[in-house]
Each structure stands twice: as C-alpha cells, then as structure tokens.
Design a protein around this motif. Sequence first.
Motif, PDB file in Angstrom:
ATOM      1  N   GLN A   1     -22.367  18.258  -6.062  1.00 10.78           N
ATOM      2  CA  GLN A   1     -21.079  18.366  -6.859  1.00 10.78           C
ATOM      3  C   GLN A   1     -21.499  17.433  -8.317  1.00 10.78           C
ATOM      4  N   ASN A   2     -20.998  17.842  -9.231  1.00 13.48           N
ATOM      5  CA  ASN A   2     -21.149  17.434 -10.521  1.00 13.48           C
ATOM      6  C   ASN A   2     -20.318  15.776 -10.498  1.00 13.48           C
ATOM      7  N   ALA A   3     -21.324  15.013 -10.803  1.00 14.57           N
ATOM      8  CA  ALA A   3     -20.789  13.614 -10.776  1.00 14.57           C
ATOM      9  C   ALA A   3     -19.735  13.470 -11.686  1.00 14.57           C
ATOM     10  N   ILE A   4     -19.768  13.755 -13.071  1.00 15.86           N
ATOM     11  CA  ILE A   4     -18.772  13.631 -14.106  1.00 15.86           C
ATOM     12  C   ILE A   4     -17.552  14.167 -13.421  1.00 15.86           C
ATOM     13  N   PHE A   5     -17.653  15.504 -12.908  1.00 20.83           N
ATOM     14  CA  PHE A   5     -16.356  16.129 -12.455  1.00 20.83           C
ATOM     15  C   PHE A   5     -15.525  15.265 -11.230  1.00 20.83           C
ATOM     16  N   LEU A   6     -16.356  14.683 -10.400  1.00 18.96           N
ATOM     17  CA  LEU A   6     -16.138  13.976  -9.323  1.00 18.96           C
ATOM     18  C   LEU A   6     -15.177  12.603 -10.047  1.00 18.96           C
ATOM     19  N   LYS A   7     -15.828  11.953 -11.048  1.00 19.75           N
ATOM     20  CA  LYS A   7     -15.089  10.872 -11.489  1.00 19.75           C
ATOM     21  C   LYS A   7     -13.739  11.367 -12.446  1.00 19.75           C
ATOM     22  N   ASN A   8     -13.745  12.574 -12.896  1.00 18.01           N
ATOM     23  CA  ASN A   8     -12.624  12.815 -13.745  1.00 18.01           C
ATOM     24  C   ASN A   8     -11.560  13.264 -12.677  1.00 18.01           C
ATOM     25  N   TYR A   9     -11.947  13.892 -11.564  1.00 20.02           N
ATOM     26  CA  TYR A   9     -10.908  14.270 -10.566  1.00 20.02           C
ATOM     27  C   TYR A   9     -10.541  13.175  -9.856  1.00 20.02           C
ATOM     28  N   SER A  10     -11.162  12.141  -9.500  1.00 24.88           N
ATOM     29  CA  SER A  10     -10.704  10.977  -8.588  1.00 24.88           C
ATOM     30  C   SER A  10      -9.737  10.173  -9.588  1.00 24.88           C
ATOM     31  N   LYS A  11      -9.964  10.321 -10.891  1.00 28.09           N
ATOM     32  CA  LYS A  11      -8.832   9.584 -11.692  1.00 28.09           C
ATOM     33  C   LYS A  11      -7.333   9.907 -11.586  1.00 28.09           C
ATOM     34  N   LYS A  12      -7.468  11.254 -11.180  1.00 26.12           N
ATOM     35  CA  LYS A  12      -6.007  12.076 -11.229  1.00 26.12           C
ATOM     36  C   LYS A  12      -5.526  12.116  -9.951  1.00 26.12           C
ATOM     37  N   THR A  13      -5.931  11.576  -8.903  1.00 25.58           N
ATOM     38  CA  THR A  13      -5.360  11.545  -7.565  1.00 25.58           C
ATOM     39  C   THR A  13      -4.916  10.320  -7.180  1.00 25.58           C
ATOM     40  N   PRO A  14      -3.768  10.223  -6.385  1.00 33.31           N
ATOM     41  CA  PRO A  14      -3.085   9.160  -5.861  1.00 33.31           C
ATOM     42  C   PRO A  14      -4.036   8.070  -5.215  1.00 33.31           C
ATOM     43  N   LEU A  15      -5.105   8.553  -4.287  1.00 30.59           N
ATOM     44  CA  LEU A  15      -5.973   7.838  -3.557  1.00 30.59           C
ATOM     45  C   LEU A  15      -7.229   7.674  -4.235  1.00 30.59           C
ATOM     46  N   SER A  16      -7.303   8.195  -5.409  1.00 24.31           N
ATOM     47  CA  SER A  16      -8.472   7.953  -6.528  1.00 24.31           C
ATOM     48  C   SER A  16      -9.725   8.598  -5.861  1.00 24.31           C
ATOM     49  N   ARG A  17      -9.669   9.487  -4.889  1.00 22.89           N
ATOM     50  CA  ARG A  17     -10.871  10.251  -4.431  1.00 22.89           C
ATOM     51  C   ARG A  17     -10.625  11.476  -4.298  1.00 22.89           C
ATOM     52  N   LEU A  18     -11.542  12.577  -3.790  1.00 22.08           N
ATOM     53  CA  LEU A  18     -11.299  13.697  -3.118  1.00 22.08           C
ATOM     54  C   LEU A  18     -11.117  13.781  -1.871  1.00 22.08           C
ATOM     55  N   ALA A  19     -10.896  14.752  -1.114  1.00 23.32           N
ATOM     56  CA  ALA A  19     -10.490  14.852   0.397  1.00 23.32           C
ATOM     57  C   ALA A  19     -11.815  15.168   1.290  1.00 23.32           C
ATOM     58  N   TYR A  20     -12.160  14.762   2.524  1.00 23.08           N
ATOM     59  CA  TYR A  20     -13.029  15.055   3.259  1.00 23.08           C
ATOM     60  C   TYR A  20     -12.575  16.384   4.005  1.00 23.08           C
ATOM     61  N   ALA A  21     -13.344  17.175   4.480  1.00 17.51           N
ATOM     62  CA  ALA A  21     -13.146  18.521   5.092  1.00 17.51           C
ATOM     63  C   ALA A  21     -12.562  18.145   6.516  1.00 17.51           C
ATOM     64  N   GLU A  22     -12.816  17.074   7.029  1.00 16.14           N
ATOM     65  CA  GLU A  22     -12.159  16.779   8.454  1.00 16.14           C
ATOM     66  C   GLU A  22     -10.651  16.264   8.318  1.00 16.14           C
ATOM     67  N   GLU A  23     -10.274  15.886   6.958  1.00 15.66           N
ATOM     68  CA  GLU A  23      -8.927  15.711   6.694  1.00 15.66           C
ATOM     69  C   GLU A  23      -8.026  17.040   6.484  1.00 15.66           C
ATOM     70  N   ILE A  24      -8.705  17.794   6.237  1.00 14.19           N
ATOM     71  CA  ILE A  24      -8.010  19.048   6.190  1.00 14.19           C
ATOM     72  C   ILE A  24      -7.937  19.762   7.518  1.00 14.19           C
ATOM     73  N   ALA A  25      -8.895  19.613   8.138  1.00 14.62           N
ATOM     74  CA  ALA A  25      -8.847  20.300   9.584  1.00 14.62           C
ATOM     75  C   ALA A  25      -8.009  19.826  10.434  1.00 14.62           C
ATOM     76  N   SER A  26      -7.847  18.369  10.398  1.00 18.60           N
ATOM     77  CA  SER A  26      -6.793  17.770  11.361  1.00 18.60           C
ATOM     78  C   SER A  26      -5.295  18.119  10.952  1.00 18.60           C
TER      79      SER A  26
END
Length: 265
Positions: free
Chosen positions: A214-239
């Motif tokens: 994944q693009n590092a700049i995208f990850l940084k841009n995205y994380s800034k705009k989420t309440p937990l300051s990160r993306l999700a992990y697949a297992e969090e969706i699975a649960s």
Amino acid sequence: MDLKINKFLNNFDFTKKNIYVIGGSGLIGEQTSKLFSELNANVVILDLKKPKNLKNHYLFVKFDIKNLEKFEFENIFKKFGYPHVFINCSYPRDKNWPKSSFQKLKFESVKSNINLHLNSFIWTAKIFADVMVKKNIKGNIVLLSSIYGFLGQDLTLYEKTNMNENAIYSAIKSGIINYVRQMASYYGKFQIRVNSISPGGIYGHHAETKSNKQNAIFLKNYSKKTPLSRLAYAEEIASSIIFLCSDNSSYTTGSNLIIDCHLYL
C-alpha cells in the motif's frame, strides 16, 4: 459461570453449521473462514484459488464469478451440505478496473464491472436465500459493502500518490446496501437474516494498484481522518461478520454495520 454469559458464548459455536464464503481466499474472506473454522463450522470456500494461509478445516470449490450462470450450486450443496450461513466478500473486477476514474472511464467498463460485482452479489444472495427457504433453514447472509456505499470518496486521500477515485465503486457498494434491506424485508418471514458490513480502509488492501504494497502517503493521509488514526485489520472485519451470523445478533437484519468511518465526511 453465569448462565447468561454461558449462553452468549455458546452462541458463537457453529458446530455442524455449513458456512459458504465466496471470496474466501481474499483478505477478509480468509480471516473470516479461519475464524469460522476455529468455531467448529464446516467452511466451504468458493474462489478462484485456494487460500494461502489456511492449512485445514475447510473445503474448497473453484469458482469463477464470470461463469456464474453455468455454475451448479445445487451439486455443491448436495456434496457439502445445505447452507446455514452465506457470506460474499469477493471483489470481482475486470482488467479495466484501475482505469475507473472519471477521466478514464469507458462505458464498457461500467457495464462489465457492475455486472461482475453488483449483479453477482444480487444473484448469489438470492440463490442461497432461496435454498435456505426450500430446506427450512433459518439462515444468515452477510454481504460486504464499503463506507463508500454511503459516502463519496475523499479525493484528498490520493494527493501525491498514483491512486485515483473510482467512479463505479460507490454505485456498486451503495446498491449492495439497499439490496440487503430489500432482501431482509422479503426473507424475514422465513426467519432468514440479511445484513451488510461497510468497512473503511483495510491494511493490505491494494486492489487498485499494481504494487504489492500500500502507498505510504495514502496510509498517512487516511489514518489522519479516522477516529483511531489507523486503518482496520482484516480480522477486525471478520469478527464482526461472526457476530452478525451468530444468535447474539438474532434481532439484527437489514442493517449495515459500519467499521469505521472518516471523521470529516
């Protein structure tokens, strides 16, 4: 142990339950299949390739969404058992998918990708719901949507990257959300629950790029705009999928579970 707590935990036991997962070799699908296997379910994965990290406790059927009309689901049901749970977390798309920005979009790509993605979700969910009705199974169906099924894409996320917006994706994913509501309305009388899940960005998800990272700049841009300051992990969706398919969500149908949303949209 308190009886109510014991019942709650027992509701996550899927022993002798047949779980069908289209896209079970993908990022979310593999984690979902793994969790169901650990909860004693009979997991049947339908995908183009076998999952890389699941070694056992599942059955695999090669399935190409492009040949959906010719696929004999009834033969699979007779061989592996009739479904108690159906999950579609596939991400079908054609070779022109990376060129789906408004500037590059072609009408043939619109038709092809809506047919591959939205139409396949609609038709497979109906097939599984109808066989549940026929066999008097009080089943569960979960379809994967996206936060972009109810939000427009935030174009600032792609600044200084080689990524672009996708003109078709939101139309497909919003269609899935409302189709789930319609299915829930109709199949509720048969005690079949139908829900969708709308994940936000997920680590490891890079379907729109040719890179394996994944693009590092995208990850940084995205994380800034989420309440937990990160993306999700697949297992969090699975649960969350497990929860919606368990009796602990026995009064939940026609819902769209959001995991998780942008702060500023």
